[in-house]
Design a protein around this motif. Structure first.
Motif, short mmCIF file in Angstrom:
data_model
loop_
_atom_site.label_atom_id
_atom_site.label_comp_id
_atom_site.label_asym_id
_atom_site.label_seq_id
_atom_site.Cartn_x
_atom_site.Cartn_y
_atom_site.Cartn_z
N GLU A 363 0.82 -1.20 0.00
CA GLU A 363 0.00 0.00 0.00
C GLU A 363 0.86 1.26 0.00
OE1 GLU A 363 -3.87 1.90 2.33
OE2 GLU A 363 -2.90 0.09 3.10
N LYS A 364 1.93 1.23 0.77
CA LYS A 364 2.86 2.36 0.80
C LYS A 364 3.48 2.59 -0.58
CE LYS A 364 7.26 3.70 2.97
NZ LYS A 364 8.31 3.25 3.93
N TYR A 365 3.83 1.51 -1.26
CA TYR A 365 4.43 1.59 -2.60
C TYR A 365 3.50 2.35 -3.54
CZ TYR A 365 6.59 -0.15 -6.95
OH TYR A 365 7.21 -0.25 -8.18
N TYR A 366 2.22 1.97 -3.55
CA TYR A 366 1.28 2.59 -4.48
C TYR A 366 0.83 3.98 -4.03
CZ TYR A 366 0.97 -1.24 -7.76
OH TYR A 366 1.27 -2.15 -8.75
N THR A 367 0.81 4.22 -2.74
CA THR A 367 0.51 5.58 -2.27
C THR A 367 1.60 6.55 -2.73
OG1 THR A 367 -0.66 4.73 -0.33
CG2 THR A 367 0.11 7.01 -0.24
N ASN A 368 2.85 6.13 -2.56
CA ASN A 368 3.96 6.96 -3.03
C ASN A 368 3.91 7.13 -4.55
OD1 ASN A 368 5.02 7.37 -0.49
ND2 ASN A 368 6.40 5.61 -0.60
N ALA A 369 3.55 6.07 -5.26
CA ALA A 369 3.48 6.15 -6.71
C ALA A 369 2.48 7.22 -7.15
CB ALA A 369 3.08 4.80 -7.29
N ARG A 370 1.37 7.30 -6.45
CA ARG A 370 0.33 8.26 -6.84
C ARG A 370 0.62 9.67 -6.36
NH1 ARG A 370 -2.69 4.21 -4.43
NH2 ARG A 370 -3.40 5.64 -2.79
N GLN A 371 1.24 9.78 -5.17
CA GLN A 371 1.40 11.09 -4.55
C GLN A 371 2.81 11.65 -4.65
OE1 GLN A 371 -0.01 10.70 -0.52
NE2 GLN A 371 -2.06 10.01 -1.14
N LYS A 372 3.81 10.78 -4.63
CA LYS A 372 5.21 11.23 -4.67
C LYS A 372 6.00 10.36 -5.65
CE LYS A 372 5.69 10.60 -0.28
NZ LYS A 372 6.31 10.51 1.08
N PRO A 373 5.69 10.45 -6.93
CA PRO A 373 6.36 9.58 -7.90
C PRO A 373 7.87 9.82 -7.93
CG PRO A 373 5.13 11.32 -9.02
CD PRO A 373 4.73 11.37 -7.59
N ILE A 374 8.61 8.75 -8.09
CA ILE A 374 10.07 8.83 -8.10
C ILE A 374 10.56 9.35 -9.45
CG2 ILE A 374 10.39 6.98 -6.41
CD1 ILE A 374 10.88 5.09 -8.75
N GLY A 375 11.79 9.82 -9.46
CA GLY A 375 12.41 10.23 -10.71
C GLY A 375 12.29 11.70 -10.99
N THR A 376 13.06 12.13 -11.96
CA THR A 376 13.12 13.55 -12.34
C THR A 376 11.86 13.99 -13.07
OG1 THR A 376 15.53 13.39 -12.55
CG2 THR A 376 14.45 15.25 -13.64
N TYR A 377 11.33 13.11 -13.90
CA TYR A 377 10.25 13.52 -14.80
C TYR A 377 8.88 13.22 -14.21
CZ TYR A 377 14.25 13.73 -17.91
OH TYR A 377 15.47 14.02 -18.45
N LYS A 378 7.99 14.20 -14.30
CA LYS A 378 6.65 14.08 -13.74
C LYS A 378 5.56 13.98 -14.81
CE LYS A 378 8.74 14.51 -9.86
NZ LYS A 378 9.11 13.26 -9.14
N PRO A 441 -1.05 5.17 -10.25
CA PRO A 441 -0.59 3.94 -9.58
C PRO A 441 0.62 3.28 -10.25
CG PRO A 441 -2.98 3.97 -9.69
CD PRO A 441 -2.51 5.16 -10.48
N LYS A 442 0.67 3.27 -11.57
CA LYS A 442 1.75 2.59 -12.26
C LYS A 442 2.93 3.53 -12.58
CE LYS A 442 0.08 -1.64 -12.86
NZ LYS A 442 0.20 -2.43 -14.08
N SER A 443 3.15 4.54 -11.75
CA SER A 443 4.17 5.53 -12.08
C SER A 443 5.58 4.96 -12.06
CB SER A 443 4.07 6.73 -11.15
OG SER A 443 4.48 6.41 -9.84
N THR A 444 5.87 4.01 -11.17
CA THR A 444 7.22 3.43 -11.16
C THR A 444 7.47 2.65 -12.43
OG1 THR A 444 7.22 3.32 -8.75
CG2 THR A 444 8.81 1.94 -9.91
N LEU A 445 6.52 1.84 -12.84
CA LEU A 445 6.65 1.11 -14.10
C LEU A 445 6.80 2.09 -15.26
CD1 LEU A 445 6.53 -1.62 -15.63
CD2 LEU A 445 4.05 -1.28 -15.80
N LEU A 446 5.99 3.15 -15.26
CA LEU A 446 6.09 4.19 -16.28
C LEU A 446 7.49 4.77 -16.33
CD1 LEU A 446 4.87 6.36 -18.24
CD2 LEU A 446 4.25 7.65 -16.20
N LYS A 447 8.02 5.13 -15.17
CA LYS A 447 9.35 5.72 -15.10
C LYS A 447 10.40 4.79 -15.67
CE LYS A 447 13.34 6.80 -12.72
NZ LYS A 447 14.51 5.96 -12.42
#
Length: 845
Positions: A363-378, A441-447
């Motif tokens: 749940e933490k993984y997907y919360t961060n993905a939606r609210q605080k996506p990793i990486g330089t590009y948004k 939700p899939k922001s890490t995969l996207l990145k």
């Protein structure tokens, strides 16, 4: 009376017998102990179905797809009676926890653990082991497994690759000695080409997770995205001499793997170590199997929030039922089954005893993905260039991944990293451009899938090191550091087709720029519709059409009569092609339709070489391209009888990568050249081109050896230049190219490059070092600034500067096309598919 009493006793005893009836073990059901013979796919499924029927409240089976050969793809859901009765609620609650569905998840949720077996067909032991695993988790007398199921739902896929497995098992049953022969030289330890590892089209399904080119993968990922488990374990085999491998994985780890995911690599390793040590079994960790390339059964689930891991048992297709090792001992199938069985249960135990934490971290993984996506590009922008229909392949790909996107509703200006130039640039966002936000939700995969240059912490990885989706699809795209507002859910496609009032047009014109255009052409040729293409740009009805554009004239298609218009328009609708009907063969600018620069397209008879000596995967990529991607017939010719084939029956012959010295002699080469001179078209790919290079009448040649000056430290001693044994792997990798993206400069006036704007981004996996041809067309070349991303060894770099990648040679009435790069690699490099279509249908006409 005696018989009557016996019957009464039997009838009265039925409830008691049923209440005490125990599940049959695999041995009891099959009639032989697991590991004493190979079990066919249908019998494995029969046993699993039997178990589920005996315990229907604790087990549910689901067919989620089928293979190319029609075998079912099945998963089993196993848990407690309470969990199975609420299976749909658990599934939807988990998706709410990930943010894929709206709403509040349930407070307490069992952990979802997905175990996959036999993705490589001849790594067949895991499907044998799964029967014992299923028995253990459903056996009510096994108190340990029953306790694990209290807070765990198991999703068990007994065989990811039934076609490959059956190819291996049936071959082995036909060739194995009775009893089996342990000599490594025995027939049963030497699979014939193509082996059981790949699927029907000879693709490696374990490298297809991120790309979903194969039927089996598409079905599996569709189901996976409906569940998003917290753990995914993938069971494999490796070489006969190896022991057993389990986590933690080797470096390089991808930088976006979280601390919890890394921690669980150690946890699972410790749990496996406990059981393997107790049995005195050999194993290794932290070597060979890394977590970097995103398309494996451990990495793709990892980038979808799971704890992903690989298990490797020594043996694979060579081992059979038993084989003698170099150490002097004998490796048996019984031993291999025991190892995978133990690792499976150790994995279930590790996640079940940490279920609460696993669900919380998920749940933490997907919360961060939606609210605080990793990486330089948004944000990411993919340009539609005013034609959103051309982006159909990439939008379908994003949807299959579960990545959300919208379409720009109006124009605006922006600045971001340009994938085309590799630099920051200002650009305009136009209506219908694709907008992808990292706040999803899939922001890490996207990145991971969109990263221009993945960070490689260690060069000792054994797969490709660059894969960015914009390069793979050949689209103009930008990565932005800022968050963009969302657009429309659907593109704005309002407006009628130009000149739609023309009921009986002189011709239909279609642009040539995507693989859909290629499918359209193939379908027309299959239906006996004659088509032409232009070698020069022209303008008609205030529209400009670039070289390669299709012209389908009524003239030449008279035999189709009144069905002509229906055939053309129906096929255009099928492939979402925009047709421009015209009333005249006269154009506003450029060459008229009767010009010499407008060429007819013959429906070619195409053949491809397969068999011993040919790379099975390279052949499979060509085979799948024709049958499943563009829908055009192809004849497969085996190397064993190639010299007896009358090549005059074919217009195009494709030579995939292979060891041509092993079966092509001087006479074979002479016959090929004679066929080309008579009008044939030869497409030589990768090592096939290398085989031809330097031979008489062949324009292709390798670069002359060049001396590269070594840069030495002035303080270095002569001892510093001595080779170090411990560095041998790193020295070897200095000569390799690990799937790196390069910008190929194209001669866009040549038919091989039609549909491209002077540039093609290639995924290079070797540095062949070809000179520019003196007699021929250097259609695709590498310049000094061609490197984009990925690992390239320093010793390989000189051969990737001022080098030929794509060349065309006229020989007599025919043509030879040289492809140092394989544009069909693994079927996922979408931008190469039109290029290969050019080679087959346009070049040489």
């Amino acid at each position: 009376m005696k018989k009557f009493l016996q019957v009464c006793f039997f009838l009265v005893g039925i409830p008691y017998v049923q209440a005490q009836q125990a599940l049959q073990t695999p041995e009891q059901y099959l009639g032989y102990p697991i590991g004493t013979q190979f079990t066919t796919h249908d019998k494995i499924l029969d046993y699993l179905e039997y178990l589920c029927k005996q315990a229907p409240a604790k087990c549910k089976m689901q067919t989620y797809g089928s293979t190319y050969e029609g075998r079912p793809l099945v998963v089993a859901f196993v848990s407690t009676e309470a969990n199975i009765s609420q299976l749909e609620e658990i599934r939807t609650s988990n998706l709410k926890r990930a943010g894929v569905l709206s709403g509040q998840p349930a407070g307490n949720q069992p952990v979802l653990a997905w175990l996959s077996y036999n993705v490589h067909g001849n790594e067949s032991v895991s499907s044998e082991a799964v029967m014992q695993v299923m028995y253990d988790v459903l056996n009510p007398q096994n108190q340990q497994t029953q306790s694990w199921l209290q807070n765990t739902v198991l999703i068990i896929d007994p065989c990811e690759n039934p076609d490959g497995r059956e190819r291996y098992v049936q071959w082995y049953k036909q060739t194995a000695g009775q009893p089996s022969n342990v000599s490594p030289q025995a027939w049963e330890h030497h699979e014939p080409w193509p082996g059981g590892r790949p699927n029907h089209y000879l693709f490696d399904l374990n490298r297809d997770w991120a790309w979903q080119t194969q039927k089996e993968t598409k079905a599996r990922i569709a189901l996976y995205n409906q569940w998003l488990p917290q753990l995914h374990a993938d069971f494999h085999e490796m070489g006969v001499e190896a022991p057993y491998y389990f986590s933690p994985a080797a470096k390089p780890y991808h930088q976006d793997i979280t601390a919890w995911q890394r921690q669980f690599q150690d946890i699972i390793g410790e749990n496996n170590r406990k059981y393997f040590d107790a049995n005195n079994w050999l194993y290794f960790t932290r070597e060979r199997y890394d977590l970097f390339y995103p398309s494996y059964g451990d990495t793709w689930p990892t980038f979808n929030g799971a704890i992903g891991m690989t298990y490797e048992q020594g043996g694979s297709g060579r081992a059979g039922l038993a084989i003698a090792r170099e150490s002097g001992d004998t490796l048996t199938l019984v031993q291999r089954v025991a190892h995978h069985h133990t690792a499976s249960l150790a994995t279930i135990e590790a996640i079940a005893t940490r279920s609460t934490q696993a669900v919380q971290e998920f749940e933490k993984y997907y919360t961060n993905a939606r609210q605080k996506p990793i990486g330089t590009y948004k944000s990411y922008v993919i340009k539609a260039s005013g034609e959103p229909a051309t982006l159909g392949p990439i939008t379908q790909y994003l949807q299959n991944q579960g990545i959300t996107f919208t379409y720009a509703s109006k124009g605006s200006s922006a600045k971001g990293f340009s994938y085309t130039t590799g630099k920051s640039a200002s650009f305009n966002i136009q209506e219908n451009d694709i907008l992808i936000s990292a706040y999803q939700p899939k922001s890490t995969l996207l990145k991971v899938l969109f990263e221009p240059n993945p960070v490689l912490e260690d060069s000792l990885t054994y797969d490709i090191t660059s894969w960015a989706v914009p390069y793979a699809f050949g689209v103009e795209a930008y990565a932005l550091t800022s968050r963009l507002p969302e657009g429309n859910k659907e593109p704005n496609v309002a407006g009628a087709a130009a000149n739609s009032s023309i009921t009986k047009p002189y011709a239909y014109v279609a642009k040539w720029q995507t693989s859909a255009d290629l499918q359209f052409l193939a379908s027309l040729l299959n239906k006996k519709v004659k088509a032409r293409y232009t070698e020069t740009p022209f303008e008609v009805n205030r529209q400009t059409f670039q070289p390669g554009s299709l012209i389908i004239t009524r003239t030449g298609n008279e035999a189709l009569g009144d069905t002509f218009d229906k055939l053309v328009t129906e096929q255009a609708a099928t492939f979402k092609i925009t047709l421009t009907p015209v009333s005249s063969g006269f154009v506003t600018k450029g060459s008229d339709f009767g010009s010499y620069s407008v060429r007819g397209i013959k429906a070619p008879k195409v053949a491809v070489l397969a068999g011993e000596g040919i790379s099975s995967s390279a052949f499979g990529e060509v085979w799948h391209y024709f049958e499943q991607q563009i829908g055009y017939p192809i004849t497969v010719i085996r190397t064993s009888y190639f010299n007896t084939v009358p090549l005059s029956e074919f217009d195009v012959l494709i030579l995939p990568a292979g060891s041509y010295n092993s079966f092509f002699n001087d006479r074979s080469v002479a016959g090929l050249k004679e066929w080309v001179r008579a009008g044939g078209k030869l497409i030589a790919m990768e090592s096939a081109a290398s085989f031809l290079a330097g031979k008489s009448d062949i324009a292709l040649a390798k670069k002359k050896a060049t001396q590269v000056a070594a840069i030495k430290d002035k303080t270095a001693t002569p001892y510093d230049t001595l080779a170090i044994y411990g560095n041998r792997e790193r020295e070897q990798i200095n000569e390799e190219v690990l799937g790196s993206v390069y910008r190929i400069t194209l001669d866009k006036t040549h038919p091989l490059a039609f549909g491209y704007n002077g540039t093609y981004f290639a995924l290079l996996r070797e540095a062949p070092g070809y000179e520019f041809m003196k007699s021929g067309w250097n259609v695709g070349i590498l310049k000094k600034d061609g490197y984009i991303s990925g690992y390239v060894g320093k010793k390989a770099r000189p051969n990737l500067q001022d080098a030929l990648i794509l060349g065309v040679q006229d020989l007599g009435k025919g043509t030879i096309i040289y492809m140092a790069d394989n544009p069909l690699f693994r079927g996922f490099w979408q931008s190469g598919k039109l290029l290969f279509g050019n080679a087959v249908f346009l070049v040489g006409n």
